[in-house]
Design an enzyme around this catalytic site. Sequence first.
Site, PDB file in Angstrom:
ATOM      1  N   ASP A   1      50.516   0.255  34.767  1.00  0.00           N
ATOM      2  CA  ASP A   1      50.711  -0.866  33.846  1.00  0.00           C
ATOM      3  C   ASP A   1      51.570  -1.926  34.545  1.00  0.00           C
ATOM      4  OD1 ASP A   1      50.544  -1.167  30.466  1.00  0.00           O
ATOM      5  OD2 ASP A   1      51.883  -2.514  31.569  1.00  0.00           O
ATOM      6  N   ILE A   2      51.158  -3.180  34.389  1.00  0.00           N
ATOM      7  CA  ILE A   2      51.849  -4.282  35.067  1.00  0.00           C
ATOM      8  C   ILE A   2      53.232  -4.548  34.459  1.00  0.00           C
ATOM      9  CG2 ILE A   2      51.024  -6.237  33.654  1.00  0.00           C
ATOM     10  CD1 ILE A   2      50.229  -7.613  36.299  1.00  0.00           C
TER      11      ILE A   2
ATOM     12  N   ASN B   1      46.998   1.979  21.186  1.00  0.00           N
ATOM     13  CA  ASN B   1      47.292   0.997  20.146  1.00  0.00           C
ATOM     14  C   ASN B   1      45.985   0.426  19.601  1.00  0.00           C
ATOM     15  OD1 ASN B   1      50.097   1.214  20.550  1.00  0.00           O
ATOM     16  ND2 ASN B   1      50.007  -0.220  22.262  1.00  0.00           N
TER      17      ASN B   1
ATOM     18  N   VAL C   1      44.966  -5.993  24.515  1.00  0.00           N
ATOM     19  CA  VAL C   1      43.744  -6.020  25.330  1.00  0.00           C
ATOM     20  C   VAL C   1      42.683  -5.224  24.576  1.00  0.00           C
ATOM     21  CG1 VAL C   1      42.677  -5.481  27.545  1.00  0.00           C
ATOM     22  CG2 VAL C   1      45.083  -6.193  27.474  1.00  0.00           C
TER      23      VAL C   1
ATOM     24  N   HIS D   1      42.388   1.735  25.815  1.00  0.00           N
ATOM     25  CA  HIS D   1      43.160   2.241  26.953  1.00  0.00           C
ATOM     26  C   HIS D   1      44.186   3.228  26.438  1.00  0.00           C
ATOM     27  CE1 HIS D   1      44.705  -1.617  25.497  1.00  0.00           C
ATOM     28  NE2 HIS D   1      45.918  -1.128  25.701  1.00  0.00           N
TER      29      HIS D   1
HETATM   30  P1  AMP Z   1      48.146  -2.941  24.526  1.00  0.00           P
HETATM   31  O1  AMP Z   1      49.262  -3.853  24.093  1.00  0.00           O
HETATM   32  O2  AMP Z   1      48.207  -1.569  23.935  1.00  0.00           O
HETATM   33  O3  AMP Z   1      46.796  -3.601  24.347  1.00  0.00           O
HETATM   34  O4  AMP Z   1      48.367  -2.701  26.073  1.00  0.00           O
HETATM   35  C1  AMP Z   1      47.896  -3.549  27.065  1.00  0.00           C
HETATM   36  C2  AMP Z   1      48.638  -3.184  28.307  1.00  0.00           C
HETATM   37  O5  AMP Z   1      47.952  -3.739  29.416  1.00  0.00           O
HETATM   38  C3  AMP Z   1      50.062  -3.736  28.347  1.00  0.00           C
HETATM   39  O6  AMP Z   1      50.971  -2.636  28.479  1.00  0.00           O
HETATM   40  C4  AMP Z   1      50.064  -4.644  29.563  1.00  0.00           C
HETATM   41  O7  AMP Z   1      51.273  -4.606  30.270  1.00  0.00           O
HETATM   42  C5  AMP Z   1      48.902  -4.092  30.370  1.00  0.00           C
HETATM   43  N1  AMP Z   1      48.275  -5.038  31.278  1.00  0.00           N
HETATM   44  C6  AMP Z   1      47.818  -6.270  30.961  1.00  0.00           C
HETATM   45  N2  AMP Z   1      47.269  -6.855  32.060  1.00  0.00           N
HETATM   46  C7  AMP Z   1      47.383  -5.955  33.060  1.00  0.00           C
HETATM   47  C8  AMP Z   1      47.026  -5.968  34.435  1.00  0.00           C
HETATM   48  N3  AMP Z   1      46.422  -7.019  35.018  1.00  0.00           N
HETATM   49  N4  AMP Z   1      47.285  -4.875  35.184  1.00  0.00           N
HETATM   50  C9  AMP Z   1      47.899  -3.804  34.628  1.00  0.00           C
HETATM   51  N5  AMP Z   1      48.270  -3.733  33.340  1.00  0.00           N
HETATM   52  C10 AMP Z   1      48.021  -4.803  32.568  1.00  0.00           C
END
Ligand code: AMP
Length: 121
Positions: free
Chosen positions: A30-31, A87, A96, A100
């Site tokens: 995770d970023i 989530n 997103v 995931h």
């Molecule tokens: P959610 O809020 O459950 O939809 O989680 C989305 C997750 O994706 C968050 O924890 C972000 O930090 C992660 N995320 C978004 N863009 C990227 C990316 N390019 N690479 C890795 N993680 C990402």
Amino acid sequence: MSETIFTKIINKEIPADILFEDDRVLAFKDINPQAPVHFLVIPKKAIATTNDIAQEDEALVGYMHRIAAKVSADLGVANDGYRTVMNCNKHGGQTVYHIHLHVLAGKALGWPPYQSKLKIE
Ligand code: AMP
């Protein structure tokens, strides 16, 4: 379903720190980590939310959990343990819209309702 940033990661259009990949799933860091270890397991099939998981996806979602366990073992955190979270939609904090599995590990994670009853070492 519209394309998300995770489709771009699957298609290697944008970089990610990939921990595992096969024909069904991808695991990457995770970023914006919320724990010392925080990675995501995503299906290559685009499914928007957990509300959209169909009967035909049941094995795929189970496989995501098995890969979460495998990558956790590879990273040396499986025995101490980890938390998995998916989530869903705005009240769940989903940002997103491609399902995931968050995998959080590397320290004892708080869980407010039970915190006082747990003995965390
Ligand atoms: P959610 O809020 O459950 O939809 O989680 C989305 C997750 O994706 C968050 O924890 C972000 O930090 C992660 N995320 C978004 N863009 C990227 C990316 N390019 N690479 C890795 N993680 C990402």
